[in-house]
Design an enzyme around this catalytic site. Structure first.
Site, PDB file in Angstrom:
ATOM      1  N   TYR A  56     -21.767   3.449  39.969  1.00  0.00           N
ATOM      2  CA  TYR A  56     -22.817   4.285  40.551  1.00  0.00           C
ATOM      3  C   TYR A  56     -22.779   5.674  39.926  1.00  0.00           C
ATOM      4  CZ  TYR A  56     -25.082   1.733  44.308  1.00  0.00           C
ATOM      5  OH  TYR A  56     -25.866   0.889  45.015  1.00  0.00           O
ATOM      6  N   THR A 228     -42.486   1.523  29.820  1.00  0.00           N
ATOM      7  CA  THR A 228     -41.374   0.584  29.948  1.00  0.00           C
ATOM      8  C   THR A 228     -40.640   0.603  28.619  1.00  0.00           C
ATOM      9  OG1 THR A 228     -42.864  -1.192  29.263  1.00  0.00           O
ATOM     10  CG2 THR A 228     -42.467  -0.963  31.624  1.00  0.00           C
ATOM     11  N   ARG A 237     -35.111  -4.450  29.916  1.00  0.00           N
ATOM     12  CA  ARG A 237     -36.135  -4.114  30.920  1.00  0.00           C
ATOM     13  C   ARG A 237     -35.767  -2.786  31.572  1.00  0.00           C
ATOM     14  NH1 ARG A 237     -39.226  -8.808  31.790  1.00  0.00           N
ATOM     15  NH2 ARG A 237     -40.491  -7.572  33.189  1.00  0.00           N
TER      16      ARG A 237
END
Ligand code: DSN
Length: 419
Positions: A56, A228, A237
């Site tokens: 994280y 993107t 992605r």
């Protein structure tokens, strides 16, 4: 899959391992013409499938809410620096999870619910997140939509200007998912400036072309550019937002903590690799070949009597109106898939049919170009497509063509795939 990865995954989860291998085989054996897809390189896949997924990192490099960011900070800073350099942007936020979250962050940065926004209507070639009515962007904001001219299916800048003057949107979006022609970003910028709107260029489809100079860049004229990273740019992605320095604070705050939690660090690393690849001369040649291939495919289809929206293409994408062929987009797409050619059915501008069974198909050349296919192969693809669309119920023909396509594909290795 790389043998080392298969040997790692298969003993733990043979079902998923074998399904991935099956998908790899499918991607290898087919002519993939979905305009928004590509083959990420083995290097991009390696970075994406790494231990970076374990961590994280809420916040931004040098300003995180978790310890242990010594390495992640370097990766994200490198990725953002590469994005700034490749596109010539003042600032790059590389944390958006994909294109829709990138666009949502732009709304969050600049508009309040109920305020007016403006974008291209989905059936005309726009994107859901440019204010289409079934999207949150079309319900939380007062969205007005522009389209294309009925006579030539090109953007009508008189209509865009009139609408913008009348509605005074806070945001003006350009870009979309089914636009086969060069987008005049300067014309949009001028209209946005006149009405005091923030001009947002969504280059998701054409980012790789823009990076290589195969499509004009909106960066010099747009306030914000969203994209993107996995279409013509050929990364994993993901999403990115580029903007002027003046908007940096608003964009960064909107992405985190406004919209998202921790960035997907493994994706950030994959994007960084893709950006490094996109800065090479080889990628430049690739991007121009995408366009050459799309033009060759368009010309070969037109020779066979196909009707293309706008009559052709300037970029990676073609939109075919199958009405003259007396077949719906969905029936054609299914028959083509059975014959080894993968694409999607798509509405065409002013389509009299429903979106779930529209009049058109959309096709694009990023994936086949990644395999090294060129104009000669595009002419062969057009011949196969025409044969299938002329005989949508002929299963024997489809099986024969699928076999011929497997033979062709065997000669053109797909990046990232070991079969
Ligand atoms: N799904 C993408 C496309 O196919 O164009 C747009 O988000």
């Amino acid at each position: 899959m790389h043998p080392a990865l298969y040997q790692t995954l298969h003993p733990v989860d043979p079902e998923i391992a074998d399904l991935i291998v099956a998908e790899e085989r499918r991607q290898h054996d087919k002519i993939r013409l979905i305009a928004s897809e590509n083959y990420a390189s083995a290097a991009v896949l390696a970075a994406t499938g790494s231990v970076l997924t374990n961590q994280y990192s809420e916040g931004y490099p040098g300003k995180r809410y978790y310890e242990g960011q010594q390495v992640i900070d370097q990766i994200e800073a490198l990725c953002a620096a590469r994005a700034r350099a490749l596109f010539g942007a003042d600032h790059a936020n590389v944390q958006p999870y994909s294109g829709s979250p990138a666009n949502l962050a732009v709304y969050l940065a600049f508009v309040k619910p109920g305020e007016t926004v403006m974008g291209m209507a989905l059936p005309a070639g726009g994107h859901l997140t440019h204010g289409w009515n079934v999207s949150a962007t079309g319900t939380w904001f007062r969205a007005v939509q522009y389209g294309v001219r009925r006579d030539n299916h090109r953007i009508d800048f008189d209509e865009v200007r009139d609408l913008a003057r009348r509605e005074r949107p806070r945001l003006l979006f350009a870009g979309g998912t089914a636009i086969p022609r060069t987008i005049d970003f300067a014309a949009f910028a001028e209209i946005a400036r006149e009405v005091g709107a923030i001009f947002v260029a969504d280059i998701a489809h054409i980012a790789g072309l823009v990076a290589a100079g195969a499509h004009p860049s909106p960066v010099p004229v747009a306030d914000v550019v969203t994209t993107t990273t996995h279409k013509t740019l050929r990364g994993p992605r993901g999403g990115m937002i580029l903007c002027r320095s003046a908007h940096q604070k608003a964009i960064d705050r909107a992405v985190f903590p406004g919209l998202q939690g921790g960035p997907h660090n493994h994706t950030t690393a994959g994007i960084a690799v893709a950006l490094r690849e996109a800065a090479t001369a080889e990628f430049g040649r690739y991007a121009h070949q995408i366009v050459a291939n799309a033009r060759a495919l368009a010309a070969a289809l037109v020779e066979r009597g196909w009707s293309l929206v706008t009559g052709g293409t300037d970029n990676h994408l073609l939109l075919a109106d199958l009405t003259p062929k007396r077949i719906s987009g969905k029936v054609a797409a299914r028959a083509l898939d059975a014959a080894g050619i993968e694409l999607n059915y798509n509405t065409i501008p002013f389509d009299p049919r429903k979106p779930f069974d529209p009049s058109g198909i959309r096709l694009g050349t990023p994936s086949v170009t990644s395999r090294g296919m060129a104009e000669a192969e595009m002419r062969q693809v057009a011949a196969w497509m025409d044969a299938v669309v002329s005989a949508p119920d002929d299963a024997a023909l489809h099986a024969r063509i699928a076999g011929e396509i497997r033979e062709l594909c065997a000669k053109f290795p797909a990046p990232g795939i070991l079969v």
